[in-house]
Scaffold this motif. Structure first.
Motif, PDB file in Angstrom:
ATOM      1  N   ILE A 244      -6.649  73.855  86.122  1.00 20.93           N
ATOM      2  CA  ILE A 244      -6.150  74.723  87.137  1.00 20.93           C
ATOM      3  C   ILE A 244      -7.454  75.460  87.287  1.00 20.93           C
ATOM      4  O   ILE A 244      -8.070  75.887  88.381  1.00 20.93           O
ATOM      5  CB  ILE A 244      -4.847  75.276  87.065  1.00 20.93           C
ATOM      6  CG1 ILE A 244      -3.800  74.119  87.385  1.00 20.93           C
ATOM      7  CG2 ILE A 244      -4.825  76.367  88.002  1.00 20.93           C
ATOM      8  CD1 ILE A 244      -2.318  74.790  87.215  1.00 20.93           C
ATOM      9  N   MET A 245      -7.793  76.338  86.184  1.00 18.75           N
ATOM     10  CA  MET A 245      -8.999  77.157  86.290  1.00 18.75           C
ATOM     11  C   MET A 245     -10.315  76.578  86.433  1.00 18.75           C
ATOM     12  O   MET A 245     -11.056  77.204  87.285  1.00 18.75           O
ATOM     13  CB  MET A 245      -8.633  78.005  84.915  1.00 18.75           C
ATOM     14  CG  MET A 245      -7.615  78.915  84.804  1.00 18.75           C
ATOM     15  SD  MET A 245      -7.354  80.076  85.951  1.00 18.75           S
ATOM     16  CE  MET A 245      -8.777  81.035  85.791  1.00 18.75           C
ATOM     17  N   GLU A 246     -10.601  75.481  85.979  1.00 21.16           N
ATOM     18  CA  GLU A 246     -11.685  74.706  85.860  1.00 21.16           C
ATOM     19  C   GLU A 246     -11.849  74.352  87.706  1.00 21.16           C
ATOM     20  O   GLU A 246     -12.986  74.359  88.067  1.00 21.16           O
ATOM     21  CB  GLU A 246     -11.797  73.459  85.465  1.00 21.16           C
ATOM     22  CG  GLU A 246     -12.098  73.795  83.771  1.00 21.16           C
ATOM     23  CD  GLU A 246     -11.862  72.555  82.836  1.00 21.16           C
ATOM     24  OE1 GLU A 246     -11.659  71.487  83.399  1.00 21.16           O
ATOM     25  OE2 GLU A 246     -11.923  72.740  81.786  1.00 21.16           O
ATOM     26  N   GLU A 247     -10.484  73.931  88.200  1.00 22.89           N
ATOM     27  CA  GLU A 247     -10.700  73.473  89.492  1.00 22.89           C
ATOM     28  C   GLU A 247     -10.900  74.738  90.570  1.00 22.89           C
ATOM     29  O   GLU A 247     -11.961  74.682  91.421  1.00 22.89           O
ATOM     30  CB  GLU A 247      -9.421  72.813  90.007  1.00 22.89           C
ATOM     31  CG  GLU A 247      -9.051  71.461  89.209  1.00 22.89           C
ATOM     32  CD  GLU A 247      -7.826  71.049  89.619  1.00 22.89           C
ATOM     33  OE1 GLU A 247      -7.472  69.757  88.987  1.00 22.89           O
ATOM     34  OE2 GLU A 247      -7.090  71.320  90.330  1.00 22.89           O
ATOM     35  N   ALA A 248     -10.405  75.754  90.137  1.00 18.88           N
ATOM     36  CA  ALA A 248     -10.662  77.007  90.916  1.00 18.88           C
ATOM     37  C   ALA A 248     -11.905  77.640  90.879  1.00 18.88           C
ATOM     38  O   ALA A 248     -12.565  78.041  91.751  1.00 18.88           O
ATOM     39  CB  ALA A 248      -9.438  78.137  90.494  1.00 18.88           C
ATOM     40  N   PHE A 249     -12.423  77.556  89.741  1.00 23.36           N
ATOM     41  CA  PHE A 249     -13.820  78.011  89.509  1.00 23.36           C
ATOM     42  C   PHE A 249     -14.829  76.994  90.315  1.00 23.36           C
ATOM     43  O   PHE A 249     -15.746  77.476  90.982  1.00 23.36           O
ATOM     44  CB  PHE A 249     -14.263  78.220  88.107  1.00 23.36           C
ATOM     45  CG  PHE A 249     -15.534  78.882  87.953  1.00 23.36           C
ATOM     46  CD1 PHE A 249     -15.759  80.223  87.912  1.00 23.36           C
ATOM     47  CD2 PHE A 249     -17.012  78.140  87.539  1.00 23.36           C
ATOM     48  CE1 PHE A 249     -16.855  80.700  87.824  1.00 23.36           C
ATOM     49  CE2 PHE A 249     -17.892  78.572  87.684  1.00 23.36           C
ATOM     50  CZ  PHE A 249     -18.006  80.064  87.419  1.00 23.36           C
ATOM     51  N   LEU A 250     -14.649  75.847  90.358  1.00 19.90           N
ATOM     52  CA  LEU A 250     -15.617  74.942  91.017  1.00 19.90           C
ATOM     53  C   LEU A 250     -15.551  75.096  92.714  1.00 19.90           C
ATOM     54  O   LEU A 250     -16.537  75.133  92.988  1.00 19.90           O
ATOM     55  CB  LEU A 250     -15.025  73.326  90.800  1.00 19.90           C
ATOM     56  CG  LEU A 250     -15.791  72.310  91.268  1.00 19.90           C
ATOM     57  CD1 LEU A 250     -17.228  72.189  91.102  1.00 19.90           C
ATOM     58  CD2 LEU A 250     -15.269  70.915  91.125  1.00 19.90           C
ATOM     59  N   ILE A 251     -14.387  75.398  92.891  1.00 17.23           N
ATOM     60  CA  ILE A 251     -14.363  75.518  94.391  1.00 17.23           C
ATOM     61  C   ILE A 251     -15.011  77.009  94.569  1.00 17.23           C
ATOM     62  O   ILE A 251     -16.006  76.901  95.642  1.00 17.23           O
ATOM     63  CB  ILE A 251     -13.033  75.737  94.761  1.00 17.23           C
ATOM     64  CG1 ILE A 251     -12.127  74.357  94.781  1.00 17.23           C
ATOM     65  CG2 ILE A 251     -12.975  76.239  96.278  1.00 17.23           C
ATOM     66  CD1 ILE A 251     -10.910  74.070  94.822  1.00 17.23           C
TER      67      ILE A 251
ATOM     68  N   PRO B 111     -15.879  71.379 102.850  1.00 18.75           N
ATOM     69  CA  PRO B 111     -14.657  70.268 103.170  1.00 18.75           C
ATOM     70  C   PRO B 111     -13.915  69.536 102.178  1.00 18.75           C
ATOM     71  O   PRO B 111     -12.640  69.214 102.469  1.00 18.75           O
ATOM     72  CB  PRO B 111     -15.494  69.619 104.199  1.00 18.75           C
ATOM     73  CG  PRO B 111     -16.879  70.138 104.328  1.00 18.75           C
ATOM     74  CD  PRO B 111     -16.884  70.891 103.063  1.00 18.75           C
ATOM     75  N   ASP B 112     -14.237  69.379 101.134  1.00 17.56           N
ATOM     76  CA  ASP B 112     -13.451  68.201 100.457  1.00 17.56           C
ATOM     77  C   ASP B 112     -12.814  69.135  99.187  1.00 17.56           C
ATOM     78  O   ASP B 112     -12.405  68.747  98.041  1.00 17.56           O
ATOM     79  CB  ASP B 112     -14.395  67.337  99.749  1.00 17.56           C
ATOM     80  CG  ASP B 112     -15.691  67.932  98.910  1.00 17.56           C
ATOM     81  OD1 ASP B 112     -15.773  69.101  98.920  1.00 17.56           O
ATOM     82  OD2 ASP B 112     -16.282  67.283  97.923  1.00 17.56           O
ATOM     83  N   ALA B 113     -12.575  70.594  99.414  1.00 17.09           N
ATOM     84  CA  ALA B 113     -11.880  71.504  98.629  1.00 17.09           C
ATOM     85  C   ALA B 113     -10.801  70.991  97.832  1.00 17.09           C
ATOM     86  O   ALA B 113     -10.402  70.991  96.620  1.00 17.09           O
ATOM     87  CB  ALA B 113     -11.821  72.807  99.020  1.00 17.09           C
ATOM     88  N   LYS B 114      -9.827  70.269  98.591  1.00 14.21           N
ATOM     89  CA  LYS B 114      -8.622  69.862  98.230  1.00 14.21           C
ATOM     90  C   LYS B 114      -8.722  68.650  97.208  1.00 14.21           C
ATOM     91  O   LYS B 114      -8.042  68.415  96.300  1.00 14.21           O
ATOM     92  CB  LYS B 114      -7.551  69.198  99.310  1.00 14.21           C
ATOM     93  CG  LYS B 114      -7.137  70.314 100.051  1.00 14.21           C
ATOM     94  CD  LYS B 114      -6.003  69.861 101.107  1.00 14.21           C
ATOM     95  CE  LYS B 114      -4.984  69.191 100.564  1.00 14.21           C
ATOM     96  NZ  LYS B 114      -3.931  68.932 101.543  1.00 14.21           N
ATOM     97  N   ASN B 115      -9.620  67.884  97.503  1.00 16.98           N
ATOM     98  CA  ASN B 115      -9.995  66.597  96.423  1.00 16.98           C
ATOM     99  C   ASN B 115     -10.423  67.267  95.166  1.00 16.98           C
ATOM    100  O   ASN B 115     -10.647  66.411  94.246  1.00 16.98           O
ATOM    101  CB  ASN B 115     -10.915  65.896  97.081  1.00 16.98           C
ATOM    102  CG  ASN B 115     -10.248  64.872  98.343  1.00 16.98           C
ATOM    103  OD1 ASN B 115      -9.390  64.822  98.456  1.00 16.98           O
ATOM    104  ND2 ASN B 115     -11.331  64.692  99.519  1.00 16.98           N
ATOM    105  N   LEU B 116     -10.881  68.395  95.175  1.00 17.89           N
ATOM    106  CA  LEU B 116     -11.713  68.960  93.941  1.00 17.89           C
ATOM    107  C   LEU B 116     -10.552  69.699  93.315  1.00 17.89           C
ATOM    108  O   LEU B 116     -10.902  70.384  92.124  1.00 17.89           O
ATOM    109  CB  LEU B 116     -12.916  70.161  94.432  1.00 17.89           C
ATOM    110  CG  LEU B 116     -14.048  69.361  94.978  1.00 17.89           C
ATOM    111  CD1 LEU B 116     -15.152  70.653  95.315  1.00 17.89           C
ATOM    112  CD2 LEU B 116     -14.791  68.173  94.151  1.00 17.89           C
TER     113      LEU B 116
END
Length: 242
Positions: free
Chosen positions: A225-232, A118-123
């Motif tokens: 950007i890539m770190e955020e994408a992988f985290l999600i 649910p908090d994906a945008k914040n990540l």
């Protein structure tokens, strides 16, 4: 079955490498999917959602690598049509990159991701920060499809990622670069070439709020950007053991 991983052949490209040692992150993401094919029901119900996100990351790395290759060539190029062509390539790569980034934004806010993260945008603050560039220029331009922007804003946004618009060179950390230090024409040529080595190439995006300016450097922002994408992806597809 079409959205079920069991109906597809998925390979681990790096079967003997621990997940956190796999680079680039798009390859790590593909390996993450392969290593979890028997471990999570999400791949039995939403494989196409997840596989699409991996391919978005592959696209981001692809356009980043093309961009960096062009920058490296510009650092050695003569001031000829070759250099002009390489600068035009940079613009095309930025536009394509932002479109892939925009696709990932819509993955982030999709019902599937919101259900499990649910908090994906914040990540993903970097992706969300630069989304306006995709919405107002690379998806379509505000000058063609205005939504209340002033004429001045429409025009400056149209130039932001255009071959005719000026770009900004911002020194990288620890670098100092000032054309005024050049004492001869030969030194000026050297300084211009060194721009590509010592500085970030910036697309500046303006809005009707003079305090709301976005300076986008594909080279600088790509790792975040890539770190955020992988985290999600990890959140919707927990990592398997290496």
């Amino acid at each position: 079955m079409i959205n079920d991983i069991t109906g597809w052949i998925v390979f681990d490209e790096c079967p003997n490498t621990p997940l956190d040692e796999i680079f680039p992150l798009s390859r790590r993401a593909a390996c993450l999917v392969a290593r979890n094919k028997d471990n999570t029901t999400n791949l039995n119900t939403n494989f196409l959602n997840i596989q699409g996100a991996v391919e978005m990351m592959l696209g981001l790395d692809y356009h980043h690598d093309n961009f960096i290759n062009a920058v490296e060539q510009l650092a050695e190029a003569e001031f000829t049509n070759e250099a002009r062509g390489l600068k035009a390539q940079l613009v095309h790569e930025v536009v394509a990159y932002l479109n892939r980034m925009g696709q990932f934004h819509y993955f982030i806010v999709s019902p599937f991701v919101r259900k499990f993260c649910p908090d994906a945008k914040n990540l993903a603050p970097t992706i969300e920060k630069f989304l306006p560039l995709r919405l107002k220029h690379s998806a379509h331009r505000s000058i063609d499809a205005p939504k209340g922007e002033s004429q001045h804003t429409q025009e400056t946004q149209a130039m932001s990622m255009s071959a005719i618009g000026s770009k900004i060179f911002e020194p990288k950390p620890g670098q100092r670069h000032n054309m005024l230090d050049a004492k001869s024409e030969a030194e000026q040529v050297m300084f211009i070439r060194d721009n590509w080595k010592k500085c970030y190439w910036i697309c500046q995006f303006l809005t009707d709020n003079p305090k709301d300016v976005l300076n986008f450097s594909l080279e600088r922002e790509h790792p975040k950007i890539m770190e955020e994408a992988f985290l999600i992806l990890e959140r919707v597809l927990p990592p398997a053991r290496a």
